[in-house]
Motif scaffolding. Structure first.
Motif, PDB file in Angstrom:
ATOM      1  N   VAL A   1      23.085 -39.206  48.230  1.00 17.39           N
ATOM      2  CA  VAL A   1      23.314 -39.205  49.675  1.00 17.39           C
ATOM      3  C   VAL A   1      22.752 -40.492  50.258  1.00 17.39           C
ATOM      4  N   GLN A   2      23.529 -41.137  51.117  1.00 16.21           N
ATOM      5  CA  GLN A   2      23.120 -42.398  51.731  1.00 16.21           C
ATOM      6  C   GLN A   2      23.233 -42.292  53.247  1.00 16.21           C
ATOM      7  N   PHE A   3      22.245 -42.850  53.948  1.00 10.38           N
ATOM      8  CA  PHE A   3      22.379 -42.992  55.397  1.00 10.38           C
ATOM      9  C   PHE A   3      23.010 -44.351  55.645  1.00 10.38           C
ATOM     10  N   VAL A   4      24.161 -44.362  56.300  1.00 11.95           N
ATOM     11  CA  VAL A   4      24.930 -45.586  56.498  1.00 11.95           C
ATOM     12  C   VAL A   4      24.868 -45.988  57.968  1.00 11.95           C
ATOM     13  N   SER A   5      24.535 -47.235  58.219  1.00 12.75           N
ATOM     14  CA  SER A   5      24.448 -47.743  59.586  1.00 12.75           C
ATOM     15  C   SER A   5      25.823 -47.769  60.235  1.00 12.75           C
ATOM     16  N   GLU A   6      25.879 -47.407  61.510  1.00  9.85           N
ATOM     17  CA  GLU A   6      27.143 -47.472  62.235  1.00  9.85           C
ATOM     18  C   GLU A   6      27.580 -48.916  62.476  1.00  9.85           C
ATOM     19  N   ASN A   7      26.701 -49.855  62.212  1.00 11.23           N
ATOM     20  CA  ASN A   7      27.032 -51.273  62.361  1.00 11.23           C
ATOM     21  C   ASN A   7      27.474 -51.911  61.047  1.00 11.23           C
ATOM     22  N   ILE A   8      27.734 -51.108  60.040  1.00 14.01           N
ATOM     23  CA  ILE A   8      28.192 -51.617  58.760  1.00 14.01           C
ATOM     24  C   ILE A   8      29.469 -52.436  58.942  1.00 14.01           C
ATOM     25  N   ASP A   9      29.616 -53.491  58.165  1.00 11.60           N
ATOM     26  CA  ASP A   9      30.835 -54.298  58.212  1.00 11.60           C
ATOM     27  C   ASP A   9      32.045 -53.394  57.977  1.00 11.60           C
TER      28      ASP A   9
ATOM     29  N   GLY B   1      37.274 -45.804  75.136  1.00  9.55           N
ATOM     30  CA  GLY B   1      38.672 -46.061  75.442  1.00  9.55           C
ATOM     31  C   GLY B   1      39.604 -45.900  74.257  1.00  9.55           C
ATOM     32  N   ALA B   2      39.057 -45.626  73.087  1.00 10.44           N
ATOM     33  CA  ALA B   2      39.883 -45.482  71.888  1.00 10.44           C
ATOM     34  C   ALA B   2      40.774 -44.244  71.991  1.00 10.44           C
ATOM     35  N   HIS B   3      41.858 -44.250  71.239  1.00 12.00           N
ATOM     36  CA  HIS B   3      42.766 -43.104  71.241  1.00 12.00           C
ATOM     37  C   HIS B   3      42.065 -41.885  70.648  1.00 12.00           C
ATOM     38  N   GLY B   4      42.359 -40.716  71.203  1.00 16.00           N
ATOM     39  CA  GLY B   4      41.723 -39.491  70.741  1.00 16.00           C
ATOM     40  C   GLY B   4      41.980 -39.183  69.280  1.00 16.00           C
ATOM     41  N   ARG B   5      43.144 -39.583  68.761  1.00 16.06           N
ATOM     42  CA  ARG B   5      43.427 -39.319  67.349  1.00 16.06           C
ATOM     43  C   ARG B   5      42.503 -40.125  66.438  1.00 16.06           C
ATOM     44  N   LEU B   6      42.163 -41.328  66.868  1.00 17.85           N
ATOM     45  CA  LEU B   6      41.235 -42.142  66.087  1.00 17.85           C
ATOM     46  C   LEU B   6      39.815 -41.594  66.196  1.00 17.85           C
ATOM     47  N   MET B   7      39.433 -41.183  67.407  1.00 10.79           N
ATOM     48  CA  MET B   7      38.110 -40.573  67.585  1.00 10.79           C
ATOM     49  C   MET B   7      37.942 -39.358  66.678  1.00 10.79           C
ATOM     50  N   GLU B   8      38.994 -38.536  66.641  1.00 12.32           N
ATOM     51  CA  GLU B   8      38.957 -37.287  65.892  1.00 12.32           C
ATOM     52  C   GLU B   8      38.708 -37.523  64.404  1.00 12.32           C
ATOM     53  N   LEU B   9      39.242 -38.603  63.878  1.00 11.44           N
ATOM     54  CA  LEU B   9      39.149 -38.877  62.446  1.00 11.44           C
ATOM     55  C   LEU B   9      37.913 -39.682  62.065  1.00 11.44           C
ATOM     56  N   SER B  10      37.213 -40.194  63.062  1.00 12.34           N
ATOM     57  CA  SER B  10      36.041 -41.026  62.809  1.00 12.34           C
ATOM     58  C   SER B  10      34.853 -40.184  62.340  1.00 12.34           C
ATOM     59  N   PHE B  11      34.192 -40.650  61.293  1.00 13.06           N
ATOM     60  CA  PHE B  11      32.934 -40.028  60.888  1.00 13.06           C
ATOM     61  C   PHE B  11      31.838 -40.433  61.874  1.00 13.06           C
ATOM     62  N   GLY B  12      30.721 -39.731  61.855  1.00 15.04           N
ATOM     63  CA  GLY B  12      29.624 -40.057  62.758  1.00 15.04           C
ATOM     64  C   GLY B  12      28.594 -38.943  62.762  1.00 15.04           C
ATOM     65  N   SER B  13      27.668 -39.004  63.700  1.00 23.10           N
ATOM     66  CA  SER B  13      26.626 -37.975  63.744  1.00 23.10           C
ATOM     67  C   SER B  13      25.886 -38.037  65.066  1.00 23.10           C
TER      68      SER B  13
ATOM     69  N   THR C   1      37.949 -43.549  56.991  1.00 23.36           N
ATOM     70  CA  THR C   1      37.115 -44.728  57.238  1.00 23.36           C
ATOM     71  C   THR C   1      37.935 -45.901  57.767  1.00 23.36           C
ATOM     72  N   TYR C   2      39.169 -45.636  58.189  1.00 24.19           N
ATOM     73  CA  TYR C   2      39.958 -46.721  58.784  1.00 24.19           C
ATOM     74  C   TYR C   2      39.286 -47.221  60.054  1.00 24.19           C
ATOM     75  N   MET C   3      38.816 -46.285  60.866  1.00 29.52           N
ATOM     76  CA  MET C   3      38.193 -46.640  62.138  1.00 29.52           C
ATOM     77  C   MET C   3      36.672 -46.628  61.995  1.00 29.52           C
ATOM     78  N   PRO C   4      35.957 -47.370  62.853  1.00 32.40           N
ATOM     79  CA  PRO C   4      34.495 -47.425  62.756  1.00 32.40           C
ATOM     80  C   PRO C   4      33.853 -46.054  62.960  1.00 32.40           C
ATOM     81  N   MET C   5      32.642 -45.950  62.507  1.00 32.05           N
ATOM     82  CA  MET C   5      31.855 -44.733  62.669  1.00 32.05           C
ATOM     83  C   MET C   5      31.501 -44.505  64.146  1.00 32.05           C
ATOM     84  N   ASN C   6      31.335 -43.241  64.516  1.00 28.18           N
ATOM     85  CA  ASN C   6      30.918 -42.863  65.876  1.00 28.18           C
ATOM     86  C   ASN C   6      31.817 -43.472  66.956  1.00 28.18           C
TER      87      ASN C   6
END
Length: 242
Positions: free
Chosen positions: A214-222, A187-199, A175-180
């Motif tokens: 189970v919670q649905f979490v907004s990708e715009n969460i702080d 333009g983000a680095h591929g290593r960060l993309m790879e570790l990002s959660f999303g759907s 969760t260091y990097m934003p979702m999705n």
């Protein structure tokens, strides 16, 4: 992790897959891609609970020597400190990799997290997160490929603290990097993309909390709140629904 075994293998007896669990050979090193072994067969077994119905990709891929390997929609929460699989390729100075053994998440190399160690509260800490699995997309040498049960690319760590990677991101995210991140910041680095959660859902992703909800979490969460939810013991009892 035990000889390439992933967290999803360890819960098989609890999701009515006890017979499949009994076939696994935990003492065999890297036999996940050896033709005809029980482990290779298990990695190619369809288990619907590990795949979200929204996943618009093939049912199976020939990947890492495993024919008909099954992609997964869910990964373990490795915490909020990780920006790479390997110590030698950490993207953000001052962060960690999945080769570190003292992370603040739930699932990582040699993790043995007990409920008593989740001091921020089980309802305030992610256990699992949905992931935007896309095996055919690669950036900076990193594929967005996530799998279940076992991996021939994860060495046995043996809990020594040495470098033993390499592909823990196949089963855990950060969760260091934003979702999705793959979609929101091409333009983000591929290593960060790879570790990002999303759907593939619109606007966010599902997360399993350590209390079983189970919670649905907004990708715009702080982002600070999101990172706090990824840490089990940072002293911040964050809540999705304050």
């Amino acid at each position: 992790n035990t000889h390439g075994t992933l967290w999803s293998a360890m819960i098989l007896p609890f999701i009515e897959q006890g017979s499949l669990y009994q076939t696994l050979e935990f003492s065999e090193f890297r036999n996940w891609s050896t033709n005809g072994t029980p482990n290779e067969t298990a990695a190619g077994t369809e288990i619907p609970v590990f795949r979200c119905p929204s996943l618009p990709i093939a049912a199976a891929y020939n990947n890492s020597g495993i024919p008909q390997r099954r992609p997964a929609s869910y990964r373990g929460n490795g915490g909020n400190e990780v920006t790479s699989d390997d110590r030698s390729t950490i993207v953000v100075p001052g962060t960690k990799s999945f080769e570190h053994l003292n992370l603040n998440g739930i699932f990582y190399a040699c993790s043995a997290v007990k409920f008593g160690m989740i001091t921020d509260g089980t309802s305030n800490t992610f256990a699992l997160g949905e992931s935007r699995t896309e095996p055919e997309f690669v950036k900076d040498g990193q594929g967005m490929d996530f799998w279940y049960i076992g991996s021939p690319q994860v060495d046995p760590c043996r809990c020594t603290g040495s470098n033993n990677g390499t592909e823990f991101s196949e089963a855990a995210g950060s969760t260091y990097m934003p979702m999705n991140l793959r979609i929101r910041d091409p333009g983000a680095h591929g290593r960060l993309m790879e570790l990002s959660f999303g759907s593939y859902h619109t606007g966010g992703a599902h997360f399993g909390m350590c209390d079983g909800s189970v919670q649905f979490v907004s990708e715009n969460i702080d982002l600070t709140l999101y990172r706090n939810l990824g840490a089990r013991d940072d002293g911040e009892s964050a809540s999705i629904n304050p």
